[in-house]
Design an enzyme around this catalytic site. Structure first.
Site, PDB file in Angstrom:
ATOM      1  N   LYS A   1     -15.745  -1.246   4.048  1.00  0.00           N
ATOM      2  CA  LYS A   1     -15.941  -2.164   5.414  1.00  0.00           C
ATOM      3  C   LYS A   1     -14.659  -3.231   5.177  1.00  0.00           C
ATOM      4  CE  LYS A   1     -19.427  -3.102   6.625  1.00  0.00           C
ATOM      5  NZ  LYS A   1     -20.022  -3.371   7.815  1.00  0.00           N
TER       6      LYS A   1
ATOM      7  N   HIS B   1      27.907   1.267  -5.830  1.00  0.00           N
ATOM      8  CA  HIS B   1      26.644   1.637  -6.150  1.00  0.00           C
ATOM      9  C   HIS B   1      25.893   3.147  -5.547  1.00  0.00           C
ATOM     10  CE1 HIS B   1      24.819  -2.505  -6.869  1.00  0.00           C
ATOM     11  NE2 HIS B   1      26.668  -2.703  -6.210  1.00  0.00           N
TER      12      HIS B   1
ATOM     13  N   GLN C   1     -12.628  -1.384   7.777  1.00  0.00           N
ATOM     14  CA  GLN C   1     -13.206  -1.296   9.081  1.00  0.00           C
ATOM     15  C   GLN C   1     -12.342  -2.451   9.732  1.00  0.00           C
ATOM     16  OE1 GLN C   1     -17.412  -0.637   9.264  1.00  0.00           O
ATOM     17  NE2 GLN C   1     -17.540   0.201   6.971  1.00  0.00           N
TER      18      GLN C   1
ATOM     19  N   GLY D   1       6.443   2.868   3.419  1.00  0.00           N
ATOM     20  CA  GLY D   1       7.282   3.378   3.491  1.00  0.00           C
ATOM     21  C   GLY D   1       7.447   4.417   3.042  1.00  0.00           C
ATOM     22  N   ILE D   2       6.603   4.299   1.508  1.00  0.00           N
ATOM     23  CA  ILE D   2       5.997   6.158   1.302  1.00  0.00           C
ATOM     24  C   ILE D   2       5.593   6.996   2.750  1.00  0.00           C
ATOM     25  CG2 ILE D   2       4.902   7.691  -0.479  1.00  0.00           C
ATOM     26  CD1 ILE D   2       7.409   5.771  -1.368  1.00  0.00           C
TER      27      ILE D   2
ATOM     28  N   GLU E   1       3.242 -14.301  11.339  1.00  0.00           N
ATOM     29  CA  GLU E   1       4.687 -13.697  11.322  1.00  0.00           C
ATOM     30  C   GLU E   1       4.650 -12.212  12.140  1.00  0.00           C
ATOM     31  OE1 GLU E   1       4.522 -15.536   7.605  1.00  0.00           O
ATOM     32  OE2 GLU E   1       3.274 -13.942   8.524  1.00  0.00           O
TER      33      GLU E   1
ATOM     34  N   ASP F   1      12.779  -0.101   1.376  1.00  0.00           N
ATOM     35  CA  ASP F   1      12.157   0.984   1.766  1.00  0.00           C
ATOM     36  C   ASP F   1      12.847   1.985   3.032  1.00  0.00           C
ATOM     37  OD1 ASP F   1       8.987   0.857   1.573  1.00  0.00           O
ATOM     38  OD2 ASP F   1       9.037  -1.082   2.696  1.00  0.00           O
TER      39      ASP F   1
ATOM     40  N   LEU G   1       0.789  -1.232  -0.171  1.00  0.00           N
ATOM     41  CA  LEU G   1      -0.049  -0.122  -0.233  1.00  0.00           C
ATOM     42  C   LEU G   1       1.278   1.466  -0.003  1.00  0.00           C
ATOM     43  CD1 LEU G   1      -2.819  -0.834   2.673  1.00  0.00           C
ATOM     44  CD2 LEU G   1      -3.213  -1.030   0.078  1.00  0.00           C
TER      45      LEU G   1
ATOM     46  N   GLN H   1      31.942  -4.768 -14.539  1.00  0.00           N
ATOM     47  CA  GLN H   1      32.782  -5.568 -14.457  1.00  0.00           C
ATOM     48  C   GLN H   1      32.321  -6.268 -16.058  1.00  0.00           C
ATOM     49  OE1 GLN H   1      31.768  -8.681 -11.635  1.00  0.00           O
ATOM     50  NE2 GLN H   1      32.678  -7.159  -9.752  1.00  0.00           N
TER      51      GLN H   1
ATOM     52  N   CYS I   1      28.243  -1.761 -10.313  1.00  0.00           N
ATOM     53  CA  CYS I   1      28.741  -3.075  -9.667  1.00  0.00           C
ATOM     54  C   CYS I   1      28.605  -4.299 -11.121  1.00  0.00           C
ATOM     55  CB  CYS I   1      27.553  -3.263  -8.967  1.00  0.00           C
ATOM     56  SG  CYS I   1      28.760  -4.534  -8.058  1.00  0.00           S
TER      57      CYS I   1
ATOM     58  N   GLU J   1      23.381   4.673  -6.914  1.00  0.00           N
ATOM     59  CA  GLU J   1      21.871   5.017  -7.166  1.00  0.00           C
ATOM     60  C   GLU J   1      21.829   5.104  -5.103  1.00  0.00           C
ATOM     61  OE1 GLU J   1      22.423   0.226  -7.173  1.00  0.00           O
ATOM     62  OE2 GLU J   1      23.670   2.459  -7.629  1.00  0.00           O
TER      63      GLU J   1
END
Length: 532
Positions: free
Chosen positions: A190, A508, A193, A19-20, A151, A72, A16, A385, A381, A510
């Site tokens: 619903k 990396h 709820q 994280g944002i 969990e 996230d 959903l 190579q 990365c 990014e």
């Protein structure tokens, strides 16, 4: 003031955007001058996501201190600019391992170890970040999974206990989904709820509800949810689909999410921050007219598998007043025969990171195409190579050149395993991980991209390296090693100076790109791609 704690949970369905929302809350509180950190608790039993297939869990994000974490954390860092660490990413596996190690050590003095209180106490200890931080105003804790998952039960129990323990210093934000039924032409509350009822059954009353929706919710729907879920109307916020995830903090601020949190905690709300730099970025995003098409060559046909790379390209495009159109090119299907067709119209090529044999020959084909056609090419990365292997095969003349990862018997192992890695047996958490220094060569294209900064620090996640035994041959043939680790002498960056833009980075970049500070290598790459 005392540190305040915000718990973010999700219900109805996964994915959903907790994280944002967590990152947006962090950004809004930051804009008010508060010192914030955000952490993710994942219910799976893996110690970390480092050994998980990207198809299972998206990309593996790496913190500066070398922890392999959930993607996230990338959102948290891109939105807020904070540096997360290993203490910002906790799994069930890490919790249980800590408790079991203590039991084996005898720390519990013969007591029977149980989920309550031993596991929940350890979760609470991590949620409170006891002994870790001083001066934090807010700790935002996102719990992965969906309410009702078996969990996540210990995490919910820990939150229940902390709500009583902390009183007004804790707030629970619950994110749910409001589906639209086309046949009935109705939005349905619903599921929300039921999700709240399940949360209440665990002893937790949510203070704020964020309703994820694809259609605008009327005030009457919000009032209905507030009434049935025992939540104030001003604390029922909707999260509609946005043109960009970076619009979400502004939407949340306009609806008063940060103000509602502060009222619940008992802090004066004050004036709404202007967030000028964020709005300036959004204006640039809205008014970017040019398009630049980038071929993303990798083997995982899943957006989240290369999330940070995609976002870094998009951010760099916006700051270059352009919209980046990313075209995924499956390296498993890329051959000499179809490469021209698959990469037709691409202004630039990114050769993605990864592990294992699958799809590498396609990446080598892409590297050759970018080099011979002089198309701006960026290898990251494993991508770097593959550029090195392609050069060895087609320029140095070593047709059997390869990485020892792919072919342990290759006579020309231009990419080889680091010596300190050769006796390691465990796969998880044993690579070269986290931030390492790199010394750049003055006058190189890479140093130019970094604005003349000669010593940089970037994050790594790999086990194999450029084989320095071949370094002189490469440089004599035109591939320059322009970035070196000052301690180990390992090659970090290679480039072909005579090409428009042909750079491979072992690290990396990014991971270090944020909304307000896009990474200089991506910025320079996109700038070159935009040149006619």
């Amino acid at each position: 003031m005392n540190t305040k704690y915000i718990f973010v949970t999700g219900g109805v369905v996964s994915s959903l955007g907790k994280g944002i929302i967590s990152a947006s809350i962090g950004k809004l509180l930051q804009a008010r001058g508060y010192k914030v950190t955000i952490q993710k608790f994942d219910p799976y039993i893996n110690i970390d996501p480092g050994t998980l297939n990207p198809y299972e869990h998206g990309e593996c994000y790496v913190t500066v201190d070398g922890m392999e974490t959930d993607l996230d954390l990338g959102h948290y860092e891109r939105f807020t600019g904070i540096h997360t660490t290993r203490d910002n990413s906790i799994t069930t596996g890490r919790i249980y391992k800590t408790v079991i190690d203590r039991e084996r050590h005898g720390d519990y003095l013969g007591k029977t170890i149980q989920v309550v209180p031993h596991i929940t106490d350890e979760i609470k200890h991590r949620m409170l970040r006891e002994g870790l931080d001083e001066g934090l105003d807010f700790v935002i804790t996102e719990v992965g999974g969906t309410i009702g998952d078996i969990e996540s039960a210990p995490f919910m129990e820990a939150i229940r206990q902390l709500r009583w323990q902390l009183g007004r210093d804790a707030v629970c934000v619950h994110l749910t989904y409001v589906p639209y039924l086309k046949a009935a032409d109705e939005l349905k509350t619903k599921p929300t709820q039921h999700s709240v009822k399940e949360l209440q059954g665990m002893g937790i009353q949510p203070d704020i509800l964020v309703l994820r929706t694809e259609r605008h919710l009327s005030d009457s729907i919000r009032l209905k949810v507030a009434s049935f879920c025992n939540v104030d109307l001003e604390c029922v916020v909707q999260s509609e689909d946005m043109p960009s995830i970076y619009e979400v903090p502004v939407s949340m601020q306009q609806q008063g999410l940060d103000a509602a949190i502060m009222r619940k905690i008992g802090i004066p709300v004050g004036e709404t921050p202007a967030m000028k730099s964020w709005h300036d970025f959004l204006e640039k995003q809205r008014h970017a007219k040019r398009e630049v098409h980038i071929g993303l060559v990798g083997k995982y046909d899943l957006q989240d598998a290369y999330k940070s790379i995609r976002e870094s390209l998009n951010l760099a495009g916006i700051y270059n007043d352009a919209k980046v159109k990313i075209h995924f090119v499956n390296s498993q299907e890329l051959t000499h025969e179809n490469v021209a067709e698959r990469l037709q119209g691409m202004a630039g090529i990114v050769i993605c990171p990864g592990f294992g044999q699958r799809g590498i020959e396609g990446k080598i084909v892409a590297a050759e195409y970018g080099r011979t056609k002089d198309i701006p090419t960026f290898g990251i990365c494993l991508g770097m190579q593959m550029m090195v292997i392609e050069f060895a095969r087609n320029v140095l003349g070593y047709k059997d050149a390869n990485s020892a990862e792919m072919d342990a018997q290759t006579p020309h192992n231009v990419i080889d395993m680091m010596e300190e890695q050769k006796n390691i047996k465990d796969m998880g958490g044993t690579m070269r991980l986290g931030a390492y220094e790199c010394q750049l060569v003055a006058g190189s294209r890479t140093a130019e991209a970094y604005g003349g900064v000669m010593t940089i620090s970037e994050r790594h996640r790999h086990r194999y390296e450029f084989n320095n035994a071949y370094k002189d041959e490469y440089e004599a043939a035109g591939m320059k090693c322009v970035g070196m680790n000052p301690t180990s002498g390992l090659v970090e960056v290679v480039e072909l100076p005579e090409k428009r833009w042909y750079i491979g980075a072992q690290f990396h970049p990014e991971y270090a790109s944020t909304v307000l500070h896009p990474h200089p290598l991506f910025m320079n790459f996109i700038k070159e791609c935009l040149k006619l």
